[in-house]
Design a protein around this motif. Structure first.
Motif, mmCIF file in Angstrom:
data_model
loop_
_atom_site.group_PDB
_atom_site.id
_atom_site.type_symbol
_atom_site.label_atom_id
_atom_site.label_comp_id
_atom_site.label_asym_id
_atom_site.label_seq_id
_atom_site.Cartn_x
_atom_site.Cartn_y
_atom_site.Cartn_z
ATOM 1 N N THR A 161 0.831 -1.207 0.000
ATOM 2 C CA THR A 161 0.000 0.000 0.000
ATOM 3 C C THR A 161 0.864 1.256 0.000
ATOM 4 O OG1 THR A 161 -1.725 -1.185 1.191
ATOM 5 C CG2 THR A 161 -1.835 1.218 1.230
ATOM 6 N N LEU A 162 1.898 1.264 0.826
ATOM 7 C CA LEU A 162 2.781 2.424 0.875
ATOM 8 C C LEU A 162 3.543 2.607 -0.427
ATOM 9 C CD1 LEU A 162 4.190 2.275 4.512
ATOM 10 C CD2 LEU A 162 2.513 3.856 3.563
ATOM 11 N N ALA A 163 3.895 1.514 -1.071
ATOM 12 C CA ALA A 163 4.566 1.625 -2.368
ATOM 13 C C ALA A 163 3.630 2.256 -3.403
ATOM 14 C CB ALA A 163 5.045 0.252 -2.835
ATOM 15 N N LEU A 164 2.347 1.920 -3.333
ATOM 16 C CA LEU A 164 1.386 2.526 -4.255
ATOM 17 C C LEU A 164 1.124 3.988 -3.910
ATOM 18 C CD1 LEU A 164 -1.225 -0.359 -4.617
ATOM 19 C CD2 LEU A 164 0.402 0.428 -6.336
ATOM 20 N N ALA A 165 1.161 4.338 -2.621
ATOM 21 C CA ALA A 165 0.851 5.693 -2.190
ATOM 22 C C ALA A 165 2.061 6.627 -2.250
ATOM 23 C CB ALA A 165 0.299 5.663 -0.776
ATOM 24 N N ASP A 166 3.227 6.115 -2.539
ATOM 25 C CA ASP A 166 4.434 6.932 -2.549
ATOM 26 C C ASP A 166 4.343 8.123 -3.498
ATOM 27 O OD1 ASP A 166 6.972 7.506 -1.543
ATOM 28 O OD2 ASP A 166 7.922 6.571 -3.301
ATOM 29 N N PRO A 167 3.834 7.972 -4.735
ATOM 30 C CA PRO A 167 3.706 9.158 -5.599
ATOM 31 C C PRO A 167 2.774 10.220 -5.013
ATOM 32 C CG PRO A 167 3.488 7.157 -6.899
ATOM 33 C CD PRO A 167 3.525 6.751 -5.460
ATOM 34 N N ALA A 168 1.733 9.805 -4.309
ATOM 35 C CA ALA A 168 0.826 10.771 -3.693
ATOM 36 C C ALA A 168 1.549 11.545 -2.589
ATOM 37 C CB ALA A 168 -0.399 10.061 -3.131
#
Length: 167
Positions: A98-105
């Motif tokens: 989840t954090l890897a997906l949210a990193d750009p945000a």
């Protein structure tokens, strides 16, 4: 063609190809030896079993009931702990993804926060400049806008009346 054995001598057992037939006395001696060995092994096993059982009994007698209950629950506790660790590992893996997906945000938020801080600073500077203009505080009070950051204009003091004395 046999080898003649001189009278008074027995055949040698160590001769190659020679087979010796055991006598009943030999069989009886071997059986007695086997019985003695079995009895000795059984006696040692019985002594070891008695010693182990005695230690187990002593331990069971000295063991408090709460400890015995805890010891009985230990396998279930270990199973539950193993299950909890597996769930925790799965949750950590899910959080990582989840954090890897949210990193750009998060990167976009960081860039946006810098701009928002600059905008807030500009607004504070603007209010500070407006508050120095004459009459803005009064205009704000008349409009019902309360700004605690703006310095309040001092109220004019009423003129003092001079008393005239007659002399």
């Amino acid at each position: 063609m046999t080898d003649p054995v001189p009278p008074g001598e027995k055949r040698s057992v160590n001769r190659p190809g020679a087979r010796r037939v055991p006598t009943p006395a030999d069989v009886l001696a071997a059986a007695q030896s086997a019985v003695d060995a079995a009895q000795s092994a059984a006696g040692q096993a019985l002594e070891a079993a008695q010693l182990t059982a005695g230690q187990a009994f002593d331990t069971a007698v000295r063991l408090p009931p709460a400890s015995a209950q805890l010891a009985a629950q230990l396998p279930d506790l270990l199973d539950n702990l193993s299950t909890a660790i597996d769930r925790l590992n799965a949750t950590v893996d899910r959080l990582d993804r989840t954090l890897a997906l949210a990193d750009p945000a998060f990167v976009a938020y960081d860039r946006l926060l810098v701009r928002l801080e600059a905008l807030i600073s500009l607004g504070e500077d603007l209010f500070g400049a407006l508050s120095r203009l004459p009459g803005v505080g009064r205009l704000g009070r008349m409009a019902g806008i309360v700004t605690p950051d703006l310095p309040a204009e001092p109220e004019p003091e009423p003129p003092r009346k001079r008393s005239r004395r007659k002399s």
